[in-house]
Motif scaffolding. Structure first.
Motif, PDB file in Angstrom:
ATOM      1  N   THR A  86       0.861  -1.181   0.000  1.00  0.00           N
ATOM      2  CA  THR A  86       0.000   0.000   0.000  1.00  0.00           C
ATOM      3  C   THR A  86       0.898   1.233   0.000  1.00  0.00           C
ATOM      4  OG1 THR A  86      -1.799  -1.081   1.194  1.00  0.00           O
ATOM      5  CG2 THR A  86      -1.703   1.322   1.334  1.00  0.00           C
ATOM      6  N   ILE A  87       0.634   2.139  -0.926  1.00  0.00           N
ATOM      7  CA  ILE A  87       1.394   3.393  -0.992  1.00  0.00           C
ATOM      8  C   ILE A  87       0.446   4.553  -0.747  1.00  0.00           C
ATOM      9  CG2 ILE A  87       2.596   4.983  -2.559  1.00  0.00           C
ATOM     10  CD1 ILE A  87       3.966   2.618  -3.837  1.00  0.00           C
ATOM     11  N   VAL A  88       0.854   5.453   0.131  1.00  0.00           N
ATOM     12  CA  VAL A  88       0.096   6.690   0.351  1.00  0.00           C
ATOM     13  C   VAL A  88       0.994   7.865   0.004  1.00  0.00           C
ATOM     14  CG1 VAL A  88       0.696   6.667   2.826  1.00  0.00           C
ATOM     15  CG2 VAL A  88      -1.200   8.080   2.008  1.00  0.00           C
ATOM     16  N   ASP A  89       0.475   8.767  -0.827  1.00  0.00           N
ATOM     17  CA  ASP A  89       1.253   9.939  -1.234  1.00  0.00           C
ATOM     18  C   ASP A  89       0.303  11.128  -1.374  1.00  0.00           C
ATOM     19  OD1 ASP A  89       4.248  10.393  -2.466  1.00  0.00           O
ATOM     20  OD2 ASP A  89       2.790  11.792  -3.313  1.00  0.00           O
ATOM     21  N   SER A  90       0.798  12.298  -1.040  1.00  0.00           N
ATOM     22  CA  SER A  90      -0.060  13.487  -0.997  1.00  0.00           C
ATOM     23  C   SER A  90      -0.256  14.149  -2.358  1.00  0.00           C
ATOM     24  CB  SER A  90       0.531  14.512  -0.016  1.00  0.00           C
ATOM     25  OG  SER A  90       1.825  14.912  -0.451  1.00  0.00           O
ATOM     26  N   LEU A  91       0.484  13.713  -3.384  1.00  0.00           N
ATOM     27  CA  LEU A  91       0.375  14.340  -4.701  1.00  0.00           C
ATOM     28  C   LEU A  91      -0.367  13.417  -5.663  1.00  0.00           C
ATOM     29  CD1 LEU A  91       1.243  16.944  -6.178  1.00  0.00           C
ATOM     30  CD2 LEU A  91       3.238  15.707  -6.991  1.00  0.00           C
ATOM     31  N   LYS A  92      -1.490  13.895  -6.169  1.00  0.00           N
ATOM     32  CA  LYS A  92      -2.354  13.081  -7.031  1.00  0.00           C
ATOM     33  C   LYS A  92      -1.652  12.645  -8.311  1.00  0.00           C
ATOM     34  CE  LYS A  92      -7.128  12.900  -8.613  1.00  0.00           C
ATOM     35  NZ  LYS A  92      -8.414  13.643  -8.704  1.00  0.00           N
ATOM     36  N   LYS A  93      -0.819  13.518  -8.878  1.00  0.00           N
ATOM     37  CA  LYS A  93      -0.106  13.177 -10.108  1.00  0.00           C
ATOM     38  C   LYS A  93       0.803  11.970  -9.915  1.00  0.00           C
ATOM     39  CE  LYS A  93       0.049  17.669 -12.464  1.00  0.00           C
ATOM     40  NZ  LYS A  93       0.950  18.736 -12.970  1.00  0.00           N
ATOM     41  N   ARG A  94       1.432  11.883  -8.742  1.00  0.00           N
ATOM     42  CA  ARG A  94       2.314  10.742  -8.473  1.00  0.00           C
ATOM     43  C   ARG A  94       1.499   9.458  -8.357  1.00  0.00           C
ATOM     44  NH1 ARG A  94       6.066  14.358  -5.248  1.00  0.00           N
ATOM     45  NH2 ARG A  94       4.798  13.956  -3.404  1.00  0.00           N
ATOM     46  N   ILE A  95       0.325   9.543  -7.776  1.00  0.00           N
ATOM     47  CA  ILE A  95      -0.541   8.365  -7.681  1.00  0.00           C
ATOM     48  C   ILE A  95      -0.953   7.913  -9.089  1.00  0.00           C
ATOM     49  CG2 ILE A  95      -2.777   7.514  -6.867  1.00  0.00           C
ATOM     50  CD1 ILE A  95      -0.653   7.817  -4.647  1.00  0.00           C
ATOM     51  N   GLY A  96      -1.204   8.869  -9.972  1.00  0.00           N
ATOM     52  CA  GLY A  96      -1.505   8.534 -11.367  1.00  0.00           C
ATOM     53  C   GLY A  96      -0.357   7.796 -12.026  1.00  0.00           C
ATOM     54  N   PHE A  97       0.854   8.283 -11.792  1.00  0.00           N
ATOM     55  CA  PHE A  97       2.041   7.607 -12.318  1.00  0.00           C
ATOM     56  C   PHE A  97       2.147   6.186 -11.777  1.00  0.00           C
ATOM     57  CE2 PHE A  97       6.397   6.365 -11.084  1.00  0.00           C
ATOM     58  CZ  PHE A  97       6.918   6.093 -12.350  1.00  0.00           C
ATOM     59  N   LEU A  98       1.949   6.016 -10.484  1.00  0.00           N
ATOM     60  CA  LEU A  98       2.098   4.702  -9.854  1.00  0.00           C
ATOM     61  C   LEU A  98       1.046   3.714 -10.349  1.00  0.00           C
ATOM     62  CD1 LEU A  98       2.936   5.907  -6.243  1.00  0.00           C
ATOM     63  CD2 LEU A  98       4.493   4.713  -7.799  1.00  0.00           C
ATOM     64  N   ASN A  99      -0.173   4.181 -10.566  1.00  0.00           N
ATOM     65  CA  ASN A  99      -1.215   3.313 -11.122  1.00  0.00           C
ATOM     66  C   ASN A  99      -0.829   2.834 -12.519  1.00  0.00           C
ATOM     67  OD1 ASN A  99      -3.584   2.797  -9.414  1.00  0.00           O
ATOM     68  ND2 ASN A  99      -3.750   5.010  -9.298  1.00  0.00           N
ATOM     69  N   HIS A 100      -0.347   3.765 -13.339  1.00  0.00           N
ATOM     70  CA  HIS A 100       0.089   3.409 -14.691  1.00  0.00           C
ATOM     71  C   HIS A 100       1.264   2.432 -14.635  1.00  0.00           C
ATOM     72  CE1 HIS A 100       1.092   3.884 -18.950  1.00  0.00           C
ATOM     73  NE2 HIS A 100       2.342   4.065 -18.571  1.00  0.00           N
ATOM     74  N   LEU A 101       2.230   2.734 -13.781  1.00  0.00           N
ATOM     75  CA  LEU A 101       3.419   1.884 -13.639  1.00  0.00           C
ATOM     76  C   LEU A 101       3.038   0.461 -13.250  1.00  0.00           C
ATOM     77  CD1 LEU A 101       6.595   1.695 -13.416  1.00  0.00           C
ATOM     78  CD2 LEU A 101       6.273   2.227 -10.986  1.00  0.00           C
ATOM     79  N   SER A 102       2.175   0.319 -12.248  1.00  0.00           N
ATOM     80  CA  SER A 102       1.818  -1.016 -11.768  1.00  0.00           C
ATOM     81  C   SER A 102       1.110  -1.829 -12.843  1.00  0.00           C
ATOM     82  CB  SER A 102       0.948  -0.925 -10.516  1.00  0.00           C
ATOM     83  OG  SER A 102      -0.309  -0.355 -10.803  1.00  0.00           O
ATOM     84  N   MET A 103       0.282  -1.161 -13.651  1.00  0.00           N
ATOM     85  CA  MET A 103      -0.383  -1.872 -14.752  1.00  0.00           C
ATOM     86  C   MET A 103       0.621  -2.318 -15.812  1.00  0.00           C
ATOM     87  SD  MET A 103      -4.065   0.024 -15.345  1.00  0.00           S
ATOM     88  CE  MET A 103      -3.409   1.682 -15.495  1.00  0.00           C
ATOM     89  N   GLU A 104       1.551  -1.429 -16.154  1.00  0.00           N
ATOM     90  CA  GLU A 104       2.556  -1.744 -17.170  1.00  0.00           C
ATOM     91  C   GLU A 104       3.490  -2.863 -16.713  1.00  0.00           C
ATOM     92  OE1 GLU A 104       3.082  -0.343 -20.409  1.00  0.00           O
ATOM     93  OE2 GLU A 104       1.008   0.228 -20.000  1.00  0.00           O
ATOM     94  N   LEU A 105       3.764  -2.915 -15.425  1.00  0.00           N
ATOM     95  CA  LEU A 105       4.666  -3.943 -14.891  1.00  0.00           C
ATOM     96  C   LEU A 105       3.930  -5.235 -14.557  1.00  0.00           C
ATOM     97  CD1 LEU A 105       7.027  -1.924 -12.490  1.00  0.00           C
ATOM     98  CD2 LEU A 105       7.257  -2.354 -14.940  1.00  0.00           C
ATOM     99  N   GLY A 106       2.607  -5.209 -14.631  1.00  0.00           N
ATOM    100  CA  GLY A 106       1.823  -6.402 -14.325  1.00  0.00           C
ATOM    101  C   GLY A 106       1.825  -6.766 -12.852  1.00  0.00           C
ATOM    102  N   LEU A 107       1.870  -5.752 -11.988  1.00  0.00           N
ATOM    103  CA  LEU A 107       1.915  -6.003 -10.549  1.00  0.00           C
ATOM    104  C   LEU A 107       0.512  -6.239 -10.007  1.00  0.00           C
ATOM    105  CD1 LEU A 107       4.412  -3.223  -9.386  1.00  0.00           C
ATOM    106  CD2 LEU A 107       4.930  -5.587 -10.012  1.00  0.00           C
TER     107      LEU A 107
END
Length: 238
Positions: free
Chosen positions: A97-118
């Motif tokens: 579980t990752i918590v971060d205060s910047l919405k743009k970073r959460i967008g990046f992490l969602n995209h990253l996890s999908m691309e990496l198949g996590l």
């Protein structure tokens, strides 16, 4: 540190990466650099520096704590996913579980996890002070991590409320760890923690100093902590 050196160094430390995992790190690097052109994720973009100062540095937590079991991990202020995503790639059974205060970073992490198949990853756009008050997350995690987020007097108030009794809070620091630890002792104790160990080491190749603090959660955190957003930083527990 080249990708080959990265794999070799981890192998020497007892962490073996298969072909799929190496491909995930390569994709992580590519996506990080690509997204960094449109938003500020990292000042480090050269491949050898990313593999050393972000990927390898993140995984050093596993040299001092056990990540091999299917533990629940919360990464506070992970930014571009450090240290939890490199750890998740190495130890796929982790529930992250990752918590971060910047919405743009959460967008990046969602995209990253999908691309990496996590799988087994969740991302929350929130302040750590608010997140630690929520019943679904408070004192629910086996391991809580934070890397280069805040000084220990502040970080303890943000992280220890999320750590379950008997769990471990891992603070990843640079060369000023001992000084920070002295300043943060009261906050650690007040929030239910006890210093278990502090490990000092140097990154390979460039020899820069790193420290990993292991704080065991011994007692429940008093309900008043964490205080409202912004207060821990303005008025740390001392």
């Amino acid at each position: 540190m080249t990708p080959i050196q990265f794999a070799d160094q981890l192998y020497e430390k007892g962490i073996t990466l298969n072909k799929e995992q190496l491909e995930q790190f390569a994709a992580y690097y590519r996506i990080l650099v690509e997204w960094n052109e449109k938003m500020n994720l990292t000042a480090i973009t050269a491949v050898e520096e990313v593999y050393l100062k972000h990927f390898y540095d993140s995984i050093t937590a596993a040299l001092y704590a056990d990540f091999s079991r299917p533990a629940r991990i919360c990464d506070v202020g992970a930014g571009a996913g450090f240290p939890s995503i490199p750890l998740k790639i190495c130890f796929p059974e982790l529930q992250v579980t990752i918590v971060d205060s910047l919405k743009k970073r959460i967008g990046f992490l969602n995209h990253l996890s999908m691309e990496l198949g996590l799988s087994g990853v969740a991302f929350y756009h929130d302040r750590a002070e608010n997140f630690g008050k929520k019943a679904d997350f408070r004192e629910k995690f086996d391991i809580v991590t934070a890397r280069a987020v805040a000084r220990m007097s502040v970080l303890s108030e943000l992280c220890l409320p999320l750590c379950k009794k008997g769990g471990i809070f891992i603070a990843m620091k640079g060369a000023q760890a001992n000084e920070e630890l002295q300043e943060g002792k009261t906050a650690i104790e007040v929030c239910g923690g006890e210093i278990q160990d502090v490990h000092h080491f140097h990154l390979p190749n460039e020899n820069s100093e790193r420290s990993i603090m292991l704080i065991e959660k011994k007692r429940k955190t008093p309900k008043k902590y964490p205080r409202k957003a912004g207060t821990p930083n303005k008025d740390p527990i001392v």
